[in-house]
Design a protein around this motif. Structure first.
Motif, mmCIF file in Angstrom:
data_model
loop_
_atom_site.group_PDB
_atom_site.id
_atom_site.type_symbol
_atom_site.label_atom_id
_atom_site.label_comp_id
_atom_site.label_asym_id
_atom_site.label_seq_id
_atom_site.Cartn_x
_atom_site.Cartn_y
_atom_site.Cartn_z
ATOM 1 N N SER A 182 0.800 -1.228 0.000
ATOM 2 C CA SER A 182 0.000 0.000 0.000
ATOM 3 C C SER A 182 0.833 1.279 0.000
ATOM 4 C CB SER A 182 -0.926 0.003 1.223
ATOM 5 O OG SER A 182 -0.185 -0.164 2.408
ATOM 6 N N SER A 183 2.172 1.161 -0.044
ATOM 7 C CA SER A 183 3.023 2.351 -0.079
ATOM 8 C C SER A 183 4.347 1.999 -0.751
ATOM 9 C CB SER A 183 3.273 2.875 1.349
ATOM 10 O OG SER A 183 4.119 1.998 2.050
ATOM 11 N N ASP A 184 5.233 2.980 -0.795
ATOM 12 C CA ASP A 184 6.554 2.752 -1.401
ATOM 13 C C ASP A 184 7.575 2.235 -0.391
ATOM 14 O OD1 ASP A 184 5.617 3.667 -3.837
ATOM 15 O OD2 ASP A 184 6.117 5.761 -3.390
ATOM 16 N N LEU A 185 7.155 1.988 0.843
ATOM 17 C CA LEU A 185 8.075 1.565 1.887
ATOM 18 C C LEU A 185 8.463 0.098 1.695
ATOM 19 C CD1 LEU A 185 9.549 2.129 4.574
ATOM 20 C CD2 LEU A 185 7.448 1.429 5.765
ATOM 21 N N ARG A 186 9.768 -0.182 1.671
ATOM 22 C CA ARG A 186 10.273 -1.550 1.566
ATOM 23 C C ARG A 186 11.230 -1.796 2.736
ATOM 24 N NH1 ARG A 186 6.825 -0.956 -1.487
ATOM 25 N NH2 ARG A 186 6.668 -1.520 -3.715
ATOM 26 N N LEU A 187 10.755 -2.493 3.730
ATOM 27 C CA LEU A 187 11.600 -2.808 4.889
ATOM 28 C C LEU A 187 12.474 -4.014 4.569
ATOM 29 C CD1 LEU A 187 9.079 -2.400 7.864
ATOM 30 C CD2 LEU A 187 10.862 -0.812 7.142
ATOM 31 N N THR A 188 13.780 -3.891 4.836
ATOM 32 C CA THR A 188 14.700 -5.007 4.614
ATOM 33 C C THR A 188 14.914 -5.770 5.922
ATOM 34 O OG1 THR A 188 16.631 -3.620 5.051
ATOM 35 C CG2 THR A 188 15.845 -3.746 2.771
ATOM 36 N N PHE A 189 15.733 -6.820 5.844
ATOM 37 C CA PHE A 189 15.917 -7.715 6.995
ATOM 38 C C PHE A 189 16.335 -6.955 8.250
ATOM 39 C CE2 PHE A 189 17.680 -10.987 9.631
ATOM 40 C CZ PHE A 189 17.003 -12.145 9.288
ATOM 41 N N PHE A 190 17.287 -6.020 8.102
ATOM 42 C CA PHE A 190 17.812 -5.313 9.270
ATOM 43 C C PHE A 190 17.404 -3.834 9.280
ATOM 44 C CE2 PHE A 190 20.979 -8.777 8.648
ATOM 45 C CZ PHE A 190 20.789 -9.433 9.860
ATOM 46 N N SER A 191 16.290 -3.485 8.620
ATOM 47 C CA SER A 191 15.885 -2.078 8.524
ATOM 48 C C SER A 191 15.736 -1.422 9.891
ATOM 49 C CB SER A 191 14.572 -1.955 7.759
ATOM 50 O OG SER A 191 14.759 -2.165 6.391
ATOM 51 N N PHE A 192 15.101 -2.115 10.819
ATOM 52 C CA PHE A 192 14.847 -1.499 12.133
ATOM 53 C C PHE A 192 15.643 -2.192 13.251
ATOM 54 C CE2 PHE A 192 11.457 -4.409 10.883
ATOM 55 C CZ PHE A 192 11.457 -5.350 11.909
ATOM 56 N N THR A 193 16.693 -2.930 12.880
ATOM 57 C CA THR A 193 17.488 -3.629 13.890
ATOM 58 C C THR A 193 18.203 -2.676 14.856
ATOM 59 O OG1 THR A 193 17.802 -5.572 12.478
ATOM 60 C CG2 THR A 193 19.386 -5.244 14.255
ATOM 61 N N PRO A 194 18.833 -1.576 14.395
ATOM 62 C CA PRO A 194 19.526 -0.691 15.354
ATOM 63 C C PRO A 194 18.600 -0.135 16.431
ATOM 64 C CG PRO A 194 20.235 -0.214 13.115
ATOM 65 C CD PRO A 194 19.090 -1.151 12.992
ATOM 66 N N ILE A 195 17.471 0.443 16.020
ATOM 67 C CA ILE A 195 16.555 0.990 17.042
ATOM 68 C C ILE A 195 15.880 -0.138 17.808
ATOM 69 C CG2 ILE A 195 14.629 1.192 15.401
ATOM 70 C CD1 ILE A 195 13.745 3.675 16.974
ATOM 71 N N GLY A 196 15.673 -1.278 17.128
ATOM 72 C CA GLY A 196 15.083 -2.429 17.812
ATOM 73 C C GLY A 196 15.975 -2.941 18.917
ATOM 74 N N MET A 197 17.282 -2.963 18.684
ATOM 75 C CA MET A 197 18.222 -3.436 19.706
ATOM 76 C C MET A 197 18.283 -2.471 20.887
ATOM 77 S SD MET A 197 21.338 -5.141 17.507
ATOM 78 C CE MET A 197 22.091 -5.796 19.002
ATOM 79 N N ILE A 198 18.123 -1.181 20.611
ATOM 80 C CA ILE A 198 18.112 -0.214 21.708
ATOM 81 C C ILE A 198 16.886 -0.441 22.589
ATOM 82 C CG2 ILE A 198 17.914 2.239 22.293
ATOM 83 C CD1 ILE A 198 19.450 2.846 19.695
ATOM 84 N N VAL A 199 15.713 -0.495 21.947
ATOM 85 C CA VAL A 199 14.458 -0.665 22.699
ATOM 86 C C VAL A 199 14.444 -2.016 23.415
ATOM 87 C CG1 VAL A 199 11.946 -0.843 22.499
ATOM 88 C CG2 VAL A 199 13.176 0.865 21.153
#
Length: 611
Positions: A182-199
């Motif tokens: 539904s959008s142009d956003l393409r999340l890759t395998f490690f797209s949110f890993t840095p912020i995910g590891m912080i949280v």
């Protein structure tokens, strides 16, 4: 107000009332869940509501949750875990973990939990929790710690690990796929890993070091009674040809293979050998008299090469060869009753086995025990006998006038000889589920059948593994999700959120969005909350002219924050039974974690995404 609005309002009232009743714990969870389902059935019978396809919501829709694949999976995994427990299959790995941590009980579980977090980033959370649940339970038992202090952290740390990569949980994939469509956003395998590891890292600190202190050590009534019994029984081990103790020599006055027992006497023919035992080599025909706890005696019976035989036809007490085998044996404690016919008699004279079919494995007396063979001790009123037999024989002791059965003391001897096949079945189930080649519900059902068919469990043991609270909780929560979806209640909540946040800054919107989704995901399934809010967050980002990525990642983290209720996530339900948790335990331990994750994301996300 039309019928749909009335049904929506009443649905929200039923759900809110159910959650409150769960939390106050005044009534049984099964009763509350059944009342909730009944309320939905009556409500939608009085106020009919149409589904999108034009048909009416029916009773069958509300009862379908009790046949849901997720529910079947959880129940089957509990039975498979019971198979590992019954065979004591994970005693070795548990002891290895304890040795690595040098026996420090507070630290024994931490390396395992960190491993779980790492694996959950790349594997489905459910098989990871299933794989480590019995291991952590065994570790806790080895260091004398309550499983309640490690099993909820196991579920939570797996969920946190799953938040860090695209494939960490099905929720992540679901949201990413919908966003790509539904959008142009393409999340890759490690797209949110840095912020995910912080949280997740901040949350993990709470789970590893603070949360275990909040959890109460809950046990069943039988475990409470058994835990207080550290007294020793007098028992005897008869050395026969081929016995594991043949040729064992005393070292420094002790026998290495009997380190959990105190050897009081070695009877060699007519000659008693008393401590200290110097250069004594055990030989066929010897009788070793020991003092040992019930746990030590149970382990002696459960070994693949038992130190104590419960079916010896050569035993001096007149036991027959058709006695219960270790594979089907239970242990229980009985008290010699006042005015019992056994008083003043020895075990062979009493004919106890002939009359009851149960074998006396040890004698416990409050006064000082004489240093003599167990079969030479004359019984007194109040003596406690540790007896072994099959479940039916032990149950019949309730009607015996000579002894009083302590019901809470009955427990089955682990089937250690079946441990290799139980481990093989478990490993195969986990491997197939983790590979994705076979649906997890299929592997779980097949694994349950294999556990029973291979002899690791019998039907009675398998049925005991099924927790009625979990069964009713899942069925009722799925019925609530049906009602909320059919009436449009979930959509109405989401729409109200958009209107409420209109005009706020992106940072405030992200924080509020996280909070609302986090609350809903603990009462809906995490996937339901994710599917519901994905189009809303993408539309919200477009309206304020921001990239959809921060909002989609916010949704992923919030939908995974299913810590405050057992119905929020499947792994919570899996650990609820083995940990003897109550609904309120999740509220007390999980709510601080959800708030920590919300505050951490609210502070880190604006900086990370430059909002």
């Amino acid at each position: 107000m039309d019928s749909v609005d009335i049904a929506m309002a009443l649905t929200l009232v039923v759900i809110a009332s159910t959650v409150v009743l769960y939390a106050i714990e005044r009534y049984a969870i099964e009763t509350i869940a059944l009342g909730s389902v009944s309320a939905f059935i009556i409500l939608f019978s009085v106020v009919p509501v149409e589904k999108p396809d034009g048909s009416l919501v029916s009773t069958a829709d509300f009862l379908a949750g009790f046949a849901n694949p997720a529910l079947i999976t959880v129940i089957c995994l509990l039975i498979i875990g019971q198979g590992l427990f019954q065979t004591d299959a994970l005693e070795g790995p548990a002891k290895a973990i304890v040795r690595m941590t040098r026996g420090r009980s507070h630290w024994a579980a931490i390396p395992t939990l960190i491993t779980v977090a790492a694996l959950s980033a790349f594997l489905n959370n459910t098989p990871v929790v299933v794989m480590f649940l019995p291991i952590l339970t065994a570790v806790a038992a080895t260091v004398g710690q309550s499983p309640a202090r490690v099993l909820m952290p196991l579920s939570f740390i797996a969920i946190l690990g799953g938040m860090t990569t695209l494939i960490g949980s099905s929720t992540n994939l679901l949201v990413a796929n919908y966003a790509a469509q539904s959008s142009d956003l393409r999340l890759t395998f490690f797209s949110f890993t840095p912020i995910g590891m912080i949280v997740a890292g901040v949350g993990a600190l709470y789970v590893l070091f603070l949360m275990p202190r909040l959890l109460r050590a809950r046990k069943t009534m039988a475990e409470e009674f058994q835990a207080t019994s550290g007294k020793q029984f007098i028992a005897q081990i008869e050395i026969t040809y081929g016995h594991p103790l043949v040729g064992v020599e005393s070292i420094s006055g002790m026998f290495p293979k009997l380190k959990d027992m105190t050897v009081r006497l070695v009877q060699r023919g007519q000659k008693p050998i008393l401590p200290p035992f110097e250069n004594v080599v055990l030989a066929p025909g010897d009788t070793v008299i020991v003092a040992a706890t019930r746990s030590a005696l149970a382990n002696a019976l459960a070994r693949r090469q038992p130190l104590m035989e419960a079916d010896s036809d050569t035993n001096a007490s007149g036991r027959d060869a058709n006695a219960a085998t270790p594979g089907s044996m239970s242990l229980a404690e009985v008290v010699v009753a006042p005015a019992s016919r056994m008083m003043g008699r020895t075990l062979p004279q009493s004919g106890f086995y002939t009359e009851t079919g149960c074998l006396v494995m040890g004698i416990q007396r409050r006064s000082r025990m004489p240093r003599m063979a167990m079969n030479d001790i004359r019984l007194e009123s109040g003596d406690v006998l540790l007896v072994a037999g099959n479940e039916d024989d032990i149950s019949r002791l309730r009607g015996n006038r000579d002894v009083l059965l302590l019901d809470w003391s009955t427990a089955e001897v682990p089937r250690k000889r079946y441990a290799p096949r139980a481990l093989a079945i478990f490993a195969l189930v986990v491997a197939l589920a983790a590979s994705g080649l076979v649906p997890i519900v299929s592997t779980a059902v097949a694994g349950t059948f294999a556990m029973i068919a291979s002899g690791c469990l019998n039907i009675r043991q398998a049925l005991r593994a099924i927790d009625s609270r979990i069964f009713m909780l899942i069925g009722a929560s799925l019925a609530g999700a049906v009602a909320l979806d059919a009436t449009g209640g979930a959509t109405a909540i989401a729409t109200a959120l958009v209107h409420f946040l209109e005009g706020a800054s992106p940072s405030v919107m992200l924080s509020a969005l996280f909070l609302i989704v986090m609350i809903l995901t603990n009462f809906l399934s995490n996937n339901a909350a994710a599917v519901l809010f994905t189009p809303i967050v993408i539309n919200l980002a477009e309206q304020i002219g921001q990239s959809p990525e921060p909002f989609v990642v916010c949704l992923i983290f919030a939908a995974n924050s299913s810590f405050a209720t057992p119905i929020g996530y499947q792994t919570n339900l899996i650990v609820m039974g083995p940990g003897h948790y109550r609904f309120n335990d999740f509220v007390l331990a999980g709510t601080p974690l959800t708030l920590i994750l919300w505050l951490t994301f609210s502070l880190v996300a604006p900086w990370y995404y430059g909002l």
